[in-house]
Scaffold this active site. Structure first.
Site, PDB file in Angstrom:
ATOM      1  CG  HIS A 227      -2.045  -1.007   1.147  1.00 18.90           C
ATOM      2  ND1 HIS A 227      -3.192  -0.825   0.422  1.00 18.90           N
ATOM      3  CD2 HIS A 227      -2.166  -2.236   1.713  1.00 18.90           C
ATOM      4  CE1 HIS A 227      -3.992  -1.884   0.544  1.00 18.90           C
ATOM      5  NE2 HIS A 227      -3.382  -2.767   1.320  1.00 18.90           N
ATOM      6  CG  ASP A 290      -3.401  -3.710   5.029  1.00 18.89           C
ATOM      7  OD1 ASP A 290      -2.417  -2.954   5.209  1.00 18.89           O
ATOM      8  OD2 ASP A 290      -4.410  -3.366   4.391  1.00 18.89           O
ATOM      9  CD  GLU A 291      -5.773  -5.762   1.239  1.00 21.88           C
ATOM     10  OE1 GLU A 291      -6.777  -6.292   0.722  1.00 21.88           O
ATOM     11  OE2 GLU A 291      -5.649  -4.531   1.336  1.00 21.88           O
ATOM     12  CB  ALA A 292       2.611  -6.955   2.253  1.00 15.04           C
ATOM     13  CG  LEU A 293      -1.648  -9.351  -1.646  1.00  9.80           C
ATOM     14  CD1 LEU A 293      -2.922  -9.363  -2.480  1.00  9.80           C
ATOM     15  CD2 LEU A 293      -1.628 -10.542  -0.690  1.00  9.80           C
TER      16      LEU A 293
END
Ligand code: ACM
Length: 485
Positions: A227, A290-293
């Protein structure tokens, strides 16, 4: 009694107290700011002069008194024909009692009984210490005055935390000394175009001070390592290939990452978190996670080990979304924010329990019931659906934070939070309409003792609150199954 959140106990008395042109607010000097706040609101509502008398109360006063023996942030409110007395052990408790009084005073004077408050004795205190809302000012930017209005609105429901999601792919919203392009470039966009915006450090301090006057603590979030497109676009040295990506105005997630093996990344993290901590009087700093894809799994763990230590070195207690539980190196006491569903998916429950095992606690923000950006129903123009939306008022009311993560009990839960992500939300009025009335359901879950949830009774009280919201100019969705007046 149409109070939200419902108080711990209330006993109806005989008769009522009538607010009159000569009514004063009396308080000791230590409670003067709360008394002034109450008097100001009473002046606006009634048109009466409502002077504040610093000192002992007289017959006919509305008084705010400090005395030992009440639970933290709790209060007692007694109304009878001779006056109204709010007592608490701390000013936060008095402020909570004042919010109760605001809901007890009618929105308009009745021709016969005037501004009358029914006689009652209310004893009240919160279930959870952390009663939070979150506003995403990154996907769309909300200016200082909008944030203050949002704080005022949530204070009515006894929320005491506003988590500001200050950075994301679409915008960086807080000025950081030494890193001017974060805001001059990274703050210039938002979802869908139309420019962005940012807070100077003075603006941020103004928000923090205003929040404090409403007994609301600001939790700043700097979301790393994912993000982060707005930061990468501003400083190519934060990327591994030294190439700055373009600015981003879409709503996809999971494509950006700080460069994990670059020392410059940790200088950046230390600089940013140090300044954010110095600007923030509250005890918490949130580092996302979060969501560190786009960050390989091993890199993610190494990054969180180190970044969480940098965050803790600022002296704050670290908060992170529950994925941060993957790190075995979290500082003791780190708080996890749970955002899976009321039935946990994947490893969310296991990761969340690790925060508790590490001496920390959990903030419960289950996406399918607490996410305020979900559509209300399939026809809602605003909102998203990915978190098992649509999410009705009944959904927002019909859950309990202690029933979600097996092995996590009431005492392991710091509180709950309602996140308002703003991919589709562009104005404060839209933000209010997504939040209200669902945020009132969250307020009751956060504050009131655990009881059987009676939606019909809640809906009746919600209709009463709706009149207050209208009088305050707070937008709300007229959800079904509430007898709105
Ligand atoms: C989140 O919704 N990505 C915390």
């Amino acid at each position: 009694m149409t109070l939200i959140p419902a108080p711990v106990s209330h006993i109806a008395g005989d008769g009522s107290f009538t607010i009159a042109p000569e009514t004063r607010v009396a308080a000791p000097s230590a409670a003067r700011p709360v008394a002034e706040y109450l008097a100001e609101w009473l002046r606006k509502s009634t048109g009466f002069a409502v002077p504040v008398a610093v000192g002992p109360a007289s017959r006919g006063d509305i008084s705010c008194g400090l005395e030992p023996g009440h639970p933290p942030n709790g209060y007692r409110l007694e109304a009878d024909p001779t006056g109204i007395r709010i007592t608490a052990s701390d000013t936060a408790g008095l402020f909570a009692g004042v919010q109760t009084l605001r809901q007890l005073v009618p929105i308009a004077a009745d021709a016969d009984s005037g501004w009358s408050v029914p006689a009652t004795t209310i004893t009240d205190f919160p279930r959870f210490a952390y009663r939070g809302a979150m506003l995403d000012v990154a996907r769309h930017f909300f200016g200082v005055d909008d944030v203050k209005r949002f704080i005022d609105a949530i204070a009515l429901l006894k929320f005491n935390v506003l988590h500001l999601h200050l950075t994301d792919d679409q915008g960086w919203r807080l000025e950081i000394d030494g890193w001017p392009r974060l805001t001059s470039h990274g703050g210039s966009t938002q979802v869908g175009g139309g420019g962005g915006g940012f807070y100077t450090q003075a603006d941020y301090s103004d928000i923090v001070d205003f929040a404090r006057s409403r007994f609301v603590t600001i939790v700043p979030e700097i979301d790393v390592p994912g993000h982060t497109n707005s930061a990468l676009a501003s400083y190519p040295e934060l990327t591994c290939d030294g190439q700055a990506p373009g600015l981003y105005e879409g709503i996809e997630v999971g494509f950006s990452s700080l460069c994990i093996d670059s020392e410059r990344t940790y200088e950046f993290v230390a600089d940013v978190l140090g300044q954010v901590a110095a600007l923030t009087p509250g005890p918490w700093i949130h580092i996302g996670g979060d969501e560190a894809l786009a960050t390989p799994a091993d890199d993610y763990i190494r990054f969180i080990d180190r970044a969480s230590g940098i965050a803790a070195a600022t002296g704050k207690t670290v908060i992170g979304w529950h994925e941060m539980g993957r790190s075995a190196g979290l500082p003791a006491g780190t708080i996890g924010e749970y955002w899976s569903f009321t039935t946990p998916e994947g490893d969310a429950a296991d990761l969340s329990r690790r925060f508790v095992d590490n001496g920390g606690s959990l903030i419960m923000a289950p996406g399918d019931v607490a996410y305020l950006d979900m559509k209300y129903d399939a026809s809602s123009a605003l909102g998203l659906e990915w978190a098992k939306g649509p999410t009705s008022l009944e959904d927002a009311y019909g859950w309990d934070p202690a029933d979600i993560v097996p092995g996590v009990e009431e005492a392991d839960i710091l509180g709950i939070e309602g996140p308002l992500w703003t991919e589709t939300v562009t104005t404060l009025a839209e933000a209010e309409r997504m939040a209200f009335p669902r945020i009132a359901a969250l307020a009751e879950i956060a504050w009131s003792p655990r009881r059987e949830r009676d939606f019909a009774g809640f809906a009746d009280r919600m209709a009463g609150l709706g009149e207050h919201l209208s009088a305050l100019g707070i937008a709300f969705e007229r959800t079904p199954n509430v007898p709105w007046r």
